[in-house]
Design an enzyme around this catalytic site. Structure first.
Site, PDB file in Angstrom:
ATOM      1  CB  THR A 161      -3.468   1.971  -6.117  1.00 22.07           C
ATOM      2  OG1 THR A 161      -4.323   0.862  -5.880  1.00 22.07           O
ATOM      3  CG2 THR A 161      -3.943   2.719  -7.342  1.00 22.07           C
ATOM      4  NE  ARG A 169      -7.509   8.159   8.534  1.00 21.97           N
ATOM      5  CZ  ARG A 169      -7.795   6.993   7.954  1.00 21.97           C
ATOM      6  NH1 ARG A 169      -8.732   6.226   8.453  1.00 21.97           N
ATOM      7  NH2 ARG A 169      -7.147   6.589   6.877  1.00 21.97           N
ATOM      8  CE1 TYR A 199      -4.217   1.534   0.574  1.00 27.85           C
ATOM      9  CE2 TYR A 199      -3.337   2.451   2.615  1.00 27.85           C
ATOM     10  CZ  TYR A 199      -4.342   2.385   1.662  1.00 27.85           C
ATOM     11  OH  TYR A 199      -5.474   3.157   1.809  1.00 27.85           O
ATOM     12  NE  ARG A 228     -11.992   0.375  -5.231  1.00 26.68           N
ATOM     13  CZ  ARG A 228     -10.711   0.162  -4.945  1.00 26.68           C
ATOM     14  NH1 ARG A 228     -10.353  -0.362  -3.781  1.00 26.68           N
ATOM     15  NH2 ARG A 228      -9.784   0.449  -5.830  1.00 26.68           N
ATOM     16  CD  GLU A 255      -6.594   6.682  -5.889  1.00 24.54           C
ATOM     17  OE1 GLU A 255      -5.662   7.441  -5.619  1.00 24.54           O
ATOM     18  OE2 GLU A 255      -6.431   5.556  -6.412  1.00 24.54           O
ATOM     19  CD  GLU A 268      -6.636  -1.094  -5.392  1.00 23.91           C
ATOM     20  OE1 GLU A 268      -5.649  -1.746  -5.033  1.00 23.91           O
ATOM     21  OE2 GLU A 268      -7.402  -0.497  -4.612  1.00 23.91           O
TER      22      GLU A 268
END
Lengths: 436, 436
Positions: free
Chosen positions: B369, B152, B138, B246, B383, B208
């Site tokens: 990704t 967040r 990641y 997702r 995204e 991805e």
């Protein structure tokens, strides 16, 4: 697919193999498969009977098999059980029938089969299969509740828990057979209050008491296994210790789950206990508490609800260096039961493949820690010592918050029921080596 | 271990193979390895050169190799590259030297090697290796920031992100080679506002854009690979599409990470582009922004900081059924670069083994990704369309929030730099089949 009870399960059945009758793990009603090396020999398939192992290639050489049982014995006699696992239930059942007859008291095969036995104590055991993928689940609801309570005292289980058999992928390469030492891992630790992490040996090394499931035939990519067919894809069961570095886990696990906290080692017991051997110990899946959601239709099968759970005692013991030095027996840390799975093995398997994910022979599933509701049955030190705050006292006068170097952890399983011969799994045992 | 540039990298080097010079992916400076089947033939190792494949077993038969290069060609000519990957860098480099000389314009081997070429278009490609374990990281910091921002907004990266190369275990069994269709998964979905989940086909299927890393020799369980030695354990690189559901992910991923949202399929490009071929495209690891923590010592190597990053353009394209029907070219959805990795490949590998976890030949790592900082370089639809809220417009007049049935996704990579011959990876391509 419910396995019917037959003559191989008869509790009055006796064996001519010395020590098999009344053996705590391997009486003639069990007959688990494994891969072993006899003294000076190469790895091959065998069957545990009492304190002995029947050498399948030797028994084939002695022409003790014919027909479907012979085909199965050829596969099970190879240097891994993958090919045998791929065959599915019918050949395995034929082989069980034949082995039971061959090893039963009064069998005419005694003279031919006797020379095919090795004393188990003289042999070394190997992993039963080349593991393709290893997946670990989290279906021990008391464990999930205990762990969740640390973060969410009033609402310990996340909203998905009673809908989804939660699982994650583990590391296949570091699964080792019982008896292989486990090296204490180092990793990034960030103690509470520290500004930044540092790299150091794990200080809160833990075990997790789990049941392991070996996959049989499996499915092609894109073709889910319906829950009603899932039992036919189970090749057998073992004990599984999902060693866990709690301090590494606390720092690394967000947002993608446990990784280095788990993948330094997983220990499994060497014998594959078949669904047939466990047939007498099937029980209904315990009723969900009032208010719990019903499983979604793709996870619900009436036969599975009636007999998909297992009544299987699970035990964790510790043997510290001081206990060994003083010739003390291992000390029991917990006694639990496989019935504490919130989802059955069939539901786990159906869920795993429900998106088309392909499972194959020799894949390994862990159930997740199977804690009992009471503290005497908690399946990890994280739970037993409440995160290390309440050390457990040992009969040697020592205490443990987490595991120390030299500690040996032993998992055992035992199935017992009125009217059935009791069987066990053998041990899943490993000792902690100091960090490098 | 920094690979030195040598005659095999000379941009003026030409090949006698028709179409190799100026080939966007496979000029003579690349020479990637893969497993292919020629028409009517069985799987074997080969080398891509222009639009052709050099058949390694045929070239061995023609006695075109000797010494270390011959040993390497024997391993690389097998039906998987695992044995070749296990050999490490020196034999691979010897083989590269020999292949470069053999295929160069003016080579005396032209007559003998010519008959060992197949037209790539006539061949089928296979996975280059039996994958032991597959781990996905990641480390694309812009992707992690974009995804984190959903949860967040003011503090998108979790506190561990800049200390730990975050990763998790993926599913090895469902990795498929480019060109293999991907079945849309079904799973438990719980739309916002719904009381309970239901089981249905995924409605937010995504790609991805990742770089894949093939592991070479690897390490024994318990023996970490120091970061300075990590490059010698890299066998090569590929493109990797980490297909992601997702909606399944949103419901299942707490607390143990993604599982069924990912394990229904992962697509890789077939050619293993070697560290040698990529040597001209090594760049310093981009400086960490002021205020970011320095990597812990076990992840820090000066040579790796100087040349451990890759300048490699990465591209995602989509080809919808409507676009194919109208003979339109695939449409570029994003252009990014491998330099957006917050951690180098050596750091990832050292981290993965830092607890003693064993990596082995044919293991596969994904980077995660690799999005660029700007929206034109976002490596997932999550995204690009901001979670489906802002559909992307296609030149066919269509729009996409997520992938639809029949859509084909194509990943490409291209390394280009002044003074070096530009090379590519070939395509990583797959089409979505409707849910079963």
């Amino acid at each position: 697919m419910t396995t019917m009870l037959d003559a191989t399960h008869d509790p009055s059945l006796r064996s001519w193999v010395p020590g098999a009758d009344g053996h705590p793990d391997f009486p003639i009603q069990n007959l688990p498969f494994g891969i072993f090396s006899p003294p000076g020999g190469t790895p091959r398939g065998g069957v545990a009977i009492g304190d002995h192992i029947l050498d399948l290639p030797a028994a084939l050489e002695a022409e003790l098999f014919s027909g479907a049982a012979r085909e199965a014995a050829i596969a099970a006699g190879a240097n891994t059980l993958n090919g045998f696992m791929a065959m599915g239930a019918a050949p395995r059942q034929a082989l069980r029938q034949r082995l039971s007859a061959m090893l039963a008291a009064g069998s005419p095969d005694r003279d031919a089969a006797g020379p095919c036995l090795h004393r188990a104590a003289d042999c070394s055991m190997h992993l039963p299969a080349r593991i393709g993928d290893y997946t670990d689940f989290y279906v021990g609801i008391h464990h999930a509740t205990n762990v969740g309570r640390v973060f969410r005292p009033d609402d310990p289980l996340l909203p998905n828990y009673k809908h989804v058999p939660i699982g994650y992928h583990g590391r296949a390469s570091s699964v080792r057979v019982s008896g292989t030492d486990v090296r204490r891992p180092s990793g990034q630790l960030k103690p509470r209050g520290a500004d930044a992490p540092h790299f150091a040996p794990c200080r809160s090394l833990d075990y997790e008491l789990e049941l392991g499931v070996w996959i049989g035939p499996g499915n092609a990519l894109g073709d889910p296994v319906p829950v009603a067919e899932a039992p036919s894809h189970v090749a057998g069961f073992c004990l599984l210790n999902d060693w866990s570095a709690r301090d590494i886990q606390a720092w690394e696990a967000q947002p993608l789950g446990p990784f280095l906290a788990k993948n330094f080692g997983t220990t499994v017991s060497p014998w594959v206990v078949t669904p047939e051997a466990l047939a007498p110990f099937r029980i209904p899946q315990p009723a969900r508490p009032a208010g719990d959601p019903a499983p979604l239709p793709h996870l619900l099968d009436e036969a599975d609800q009636q007999s998909g759970a297992l009544d299987l005692l699970l035990e964790v013991l510790i043997h510290t260096p001081a206990m060994r030095e003083r010739n003390m027996a291992p000390h029991r840390l917990a006694l639990s039961n496989a019935r504490h799975m919130y989802w059955t093995v069939a539901q786990i398997l159906a869920h795993h493949s429900s998106n088309g994910c392909n499972l194959g022979p020799g894949d390994l599933l862990g159930t997740g820690t199977l804690s009992a509701p009471d503290p005497a049955g908690f399946g990890s030190l994280l739970e037993t010592t409440r995160g290390g705050r309440e050390p457990v006292e040992l009969p040697s006068g020592e205490t443990r918050r987490f595991l120390e170097d030299g500690d040996e952890v032993i998992l055992r399983a035992r199935a017992a029921r009125d009217g059935a011969a009791s069987i066990g799994f053998g041990e899943c045992r490993a000792r902690i080596l100091p960090a490098r």
